[in-house]
Write an enzyme that holds these catalytic residues in place. Structure first.
Site, PDB file in Angstrom:
ATOM      1  N   HIS A 283     -29.627  -6.132  20.639  1.00 25.40           N
ATOM      2  CA  HIS A 283     -29.221  -6.797  21.842  1.00 25.40           C
ATOM      3  C   HIS A 283     -29.201  -5.766  23.064  1.00 25.40           C
ATOM      4  O   HIS A 283     -30.006  -6.064  24.085  1.00 25.40           O
ATOM      5  CB  HIS A 283     -28.037  -7.728  21.563  1.00 25.40           C
ATOM      6  CG  HIS A 283     -27.589  -8.538  22.761  1.00 25.40           C
ATOM      7  ND1 HIS A 283     -27.775  -9.679  23.035  1.00 25.40           N
ATOM      8  CD2 HIS A 283     -26.786  -8.023  23.913  1.00 25.40           C
ATOM      9  CE1 HIS A 283     -27.478 -10.001  24.251  1.00 25.40           C
ATOM     10  NE2 HIS A 283     -26.830  -8.847  24.840  1.00 25.40           N
ATOM     11  N   GLU A 284     -28.275  -4.832  22.871  1.00 21.77           N
ATOM     12  CA  GLU A 284     -27.918  -3.747  23.836  1.00 21.77           C
ATOM     13  C   GLU A 284     -29.061  -3.000  24.154  1.00 21.77           C
ATOM     14  O   GLU A 284     -29.653  -2.832  25.332  1.00 21.77           O
ATOM     15  CB  GLU A 284     -26.953  -3.010  23.338  1.00 21.77           C
ATOM     16  CG  GLU A 284     -25.546  -3.717  22.979  1.00 21.77           C
ATOM     17  CD  GLU A 284     -24.835  -4.478  24.176  1.00 21.77           C
ATOM     18  OE1 GLU A 284     -25.509  -4.354  25.579  1.00 21.77           O
ATOM     19  OE2 GLU A 284     -24.443  -5.474  24.095  1.00 21.77           O
ATOM     20  N   HIS A 287     -31.483  -5.039  26.381  1.00 18.99           N
ATOM     21  CA  HIS A 287     -31.138  -5.108  27.837  1.00 18.99           C
ATOM     22  C   HIS A 287     -31.531  -3.858  28.453  1.00 18.99           C
ATOM     23  O   HIS A 287     -32.223  -3.557  29.556  1.00 18.99           O
ATOM     24  CB  HIS A 287     -29.590  -4.957  27.724  1.00 18.99           C
ATOM     25  CG  HIS A 287     -28.880  -6.101  27.777  1.00 18.99           C
ATOM     26  ND1 HIS A 287     -29.411  -7.402  28.381  1.00 18.99           N
ATOM     27  CD2 HIS A 287     -27.800  -6.691  27.066  1.00 18.99           C
ATOM     28  CE1 HIS A 287     -28.545  -8.326  28.162  1.00 18.99           C
ATOM     29  NE2 HIS A 287     -27.529  -8.089  27.496  1.00 18.99           N
ATOM     30  N   HIS A 366     -28.930 -12.942  30.161  1.00 16.81           N
ATOM     31  CA  HIS A 366     -28.886 -13.659  28.872  1.00 16.81           C
ATOM     32  C   HIS A 366     -29.811 -14.894  29.269  1.00 16.81           C
ATOM     33  O   HIS A 366     -29.821 -15.570  30.183  1.00 16.81           O
ATOM     34  CB  HIS A 366     -27.527 -13.954  28.569  1.00 16.81           C
ATOM     35  CG  HIS A 366     -26.712 -12.588  28.358  1.00 16.81           C
ATOM     36  ND1 HIS A 366     -25.510 -12.232  29.165  1.00 16.81           N
ATOM     37  CD2 HIS A 366     -27.129 -11.582  27.364  1.00 16.81           C
ATOM     38  CE1 HIS A 366     -25.237 -10.978  28.715  1.00 16.81           C
ATOM     39  NE2 HIS A 366     -25.838 -10.621  27.548  1.00 16.81           N
TER      40      HIS A 366
HETATM   41 ZN   LIG Z   1     -26.010  -8.915  26.511  1.00 20.85          ZN
END
Ligand SMILES: [Zn+2]
Ligand SMILES: *[C@@H]1O[C@H](CO)[C@@H](O)[C@H](O)[C@H]1NC(C)=O
Ligand SMILES: *[C@@H]1O[C@H](CO)[C@@H](O)[C@H](O)[C@H]1NC(C)=O
Ligand SMILES: *[C@@H]1O[C@H](CO)[C@@H](O)[C@H](O)[C@H]1NC(C)=O
Length: 654
Positions: A283-284, A287, A366
């Protein structure tokens, strides 16, 4: 989808950012807050500190990215591409097709003396995350080692600003306070950095080297600084598991370096969850690699070029508000992926972005969690078995223009599939029109039917209710979750092939008969075809459970609801297991074959409904009315039990 054995491990267990510790606590990612405080240095062809190779006082390895970045646009102006190429200033077009992204992980040496256990946890989670991301994303690899630019605004006191001077945009005077470059709170080693020079005269090539260039990082497309710390941000927000920033981009705008901070406490916990940590890092990384509100406006359109990165043009503004104030990403692959997912041709279906805590008209990094619940890029991530690397997220990464994404590796999102354009809107989530949402505080099943659940809402859901996994012993596939008491009136069977069913069954016995409300119960299931399965209740035979209908079971009163399009349709929705032998090694492309029961490996012929032995099929609508009527007497008792079972520590202990 075919997953070779090496990729089996992460199938069905992708996920997370932050773990909800307490009932009502939010799983959060503070990416946006952190990124907002950071200035990103972009390598620009005519940017600060960039110069043509011939004015440098030492030989330049022309294959290096740094020398490429240093080329002065002004000197090249007027020359054709061919001429420039012949001068060695432009690398020939990369002959190779996009290659899997090479992510180099670099851990700053710190005071944080991790225990061996913590180191091992960290290493294996990060390696797995990097492996997953590299298998999904490909880039045009730049030749030579990766060198990060220095920030001219840091090392320089003033910059030549007369556009007619030779040294336009170059540094005229060094900043004597300049120490180093940082990425968030990581100090970038000089070895990873390009050099920087000062040009004391506006028109003289004379320069002094302020810092020499480092060696750079070979075979690297993205440099991940991994920082393990008990930072203030970790401490201030107990639900924060990790956060990330990007801090350098290449000349196309693609991020080439970033930091992922993992809060140390998470590695220390007794209830450490490997899958959740892997999902957090993914997830990071997503990003940092481009799924960021600070990068949306720099995404590029490469549809007219054959390769990502070459011949692309800026997409410009991609975020717009739809008719109802929902901010959405409008890029071709995202729109198309969402249309496919929701089975709608509505052209307004851009990727919806989370609006909680975001001022009107602004965006977050998100997905809106009512619409794309379970996505790895949703703001709220729940149980690691429910988090998916979904087709819409992969479409977004494709639309950055920086990556070629292997979309065939997307995982089934399930949430909202085929539900139409208005799915997840505040106006429809409470009208009982979708089985993905619920109302009231009743018991039932999480939408993947791996967990028993309770209808709950949270700030991200803005009043909509969904069945969230119970905090304790919610997993139907874990045998040990079976109630120890003499509860066997419920007919539950827990085990690897068990799933959650809405049910009001009670065993007929010599005891006074009582009726049960509908709640989530675990029964065994086995697939007999796409969306076709049988179930087994304690003491009963295997019986057909026709999707969308209810059945009765001999020896029990009450009903079992057979979910439609949730079971035996998605081969990648399975309980997590390290024992790959429990799965078929690959799923055949023939949808019938792939749905052969994973549990016993046998193909069961379908029987016509007239042969249902102990079942009575009712129309689902009628069943829903009955369901509402059944939620009565037993309810108080059950909700009391749920509170007792809400022991937070066990939540993430899978
Ligand atoms: Zn996030
Ligand atoms: C995409 O992934 C699948 C499954 O891992 C693989 O078989 C296929 O070769 C990949 N496609 C490309 C273009 O890399
Ligand atoms: C939806 O169903 C619940 C009970 O299941 C009921 O209380 C509620 O009024 C229904 N809402 C609508 C809008 O029909
Ligand atoms: C709930 O958790 C507690 C302690 O974590 C455990 O002792 C108990 O058996 C669990 N309940 C069920 C039904 O498994």
């Amino acid at each position: 989808m075919a997953f070779p054995p090496s990729q089996r491990l992460w199938v069905g267990m992708l996920v997370v950012v932050v773990v909800a510790e307490l009932p009502g606590a939010q799983q959060k990612c503070i990416f946006d807050e952190v990124q907002a405080q950071l200035r990103v240095v972009r390598a620009a062809p005519n940017g600060p500190g960039l110069r043509p190779p011939e004015v440098q006082g030492h030989p330049v390895n022309s294959g290096r990215r740094t020398s490429r970045q240093r080329r002065s646009k002004s000197l090249l102006r007027g020359l054709s591409v061919k001429q420039r190429r012949s001068l060695g200033w432009i690398a020939p077009p990369a002959p190779a097709s996009p290659q899997p992204i090479r992510i180099h992980t670099w851990i700053p040496r710190g005071r944080d003396d991790l225990s061996d256990t913590e180191k091992e946890r960290l290493k294996s989670a990060v390696e797995e995350a990097v492996r997953v991301v590299s298998s999904l994303l490909s880039v045009n690899r730049a030749p030579g080692p990766l060198l990060l630019s220095r920030d001219i605004n840091k090392y320089c006191k003033f910059i030549w600003s007369n556009s007619r001077s030779t040294n336009y945009n170059r540094c005229g005077r060094a900043n004597s306070n300049y120490r180093n470059e940082t990425c968030l709170d990581v100090t970038i080693p000089d070895d990873h950095l390009a050099g920087c020079d000062v040009y004391p005269e506006p028109d003289s090539p004379h320069r002094t080297v302020l810092r020499p260039a480092g060696a750079g990082l070979p075979d690297t497309d993205f440099l991940l600084y991994l920082h393990i710390q008990s930072t203030d941000k970790c401490r201030a927000e107990p639900d924060v598991l990790a956060y990330a920033v990007h801090c350098r981009t290449d000349t196309h705008g693609r991020p080439v370096a970033g930091v992922v901070v993992i809060c140390r406490d998470r590695l220390t916990e007794a209830s450490y969850n490997h899958q959740a940590t892997v999902q957090t890092v993914i997830h990071e990384l997503f990003h940092a690699l481009g799924f960021s509100k600070d990068l949306f406006h720099t995404w590029t359109d490469c549809s007219s070029s054959s390769q990502a990165g070459a011949g692309c043009s800026p997409r410009g503004k991609v975020i717009h508000s739809d008719g109802s104030d929902q901010m959405r990403i409008y890029t071709p692959s995202v729109i198309s992926a969402l249309q496919t997912h929701l089975a709608s041709a509505d052209p307004e279906l851009g990727g919806p972005l989370e609006n909680l805590g975001v001022p009107s008209g602004r965006v977050s990094s998100h997905w809106e969690s009512r619409v794309l619940r379970g996505s790895i890029m949703a703001a709220v991530l729940e149980d690691s078995t429910a988090v998916r690397i979904d087709p819409v997220t992969l479409a977004a990464l494709q639309d950055t223009g920086w990556y070629t994404v292997n979309q065939s590796q997307a995982q089934s999102l399930v949430w909202g599939e085929g539900e139409g354009a208005s799915f997840g809107s505040l106006s429809t989530c409470q009208d009982n029109s979708s089985s993905f949402f619920c109302t009231g505080r009743r018991l039932g099943c999480h939408f993947l039917h791996l967990h028993k659940g309770e209808c709950q809402t949270d700030p991200y859901l803005e009043g909509c209710g969904v069945f969230k996994p119970l905090k304790n012993a919610s997993e139907c596939w874990i045998k040990e979750n079976a109630r120890q008491s003499a509860d066997d009136w419920s007919g539950e069977i827990l085990g690897f092939d068990s799933r959650c069913f809405f049910s009001s069954l009670t065993r007929q016995s010599q005891f006074p008969v009582f009726s049960s409300s509908v709640e989530g119960r675990c029964y065994r299931h086995r697939c007999v075809g796409p969306n076709r399965y049988q179930i087994q209740v304690s003491g009963s035979e295997w019986v057909d459970c026709p999707a969308g209908f209810t059945i009765q079971i001999k020896g029990y009163q009450g009903l079992v609801f057979c979910p439609d399009r949730r079971l035996c349709l998605y081969p990648d929705i399975t309980p997590p297991s390290d024992d790959t032998n429990m799965f078929p090694t690959s799923y055949a492309s023939d949808p019938l074959e792939m749905l052969t029961s994973a549990q016993d490996g046998t193909w069961l012929p379908l029987r016509p409904p007239t042969e249902l032995t102990v079942s009575t099929a009712l129309c689902l609508t009628a069943a829903a009315c009955l369901l509402a009527a059944l939620i009565v007497s037993y309810r108080k008792c059950r909700s009391f039990m749920v509170r007792i079972h809400n022991i937070p520590e066990d939540h993430s202990n899978l």
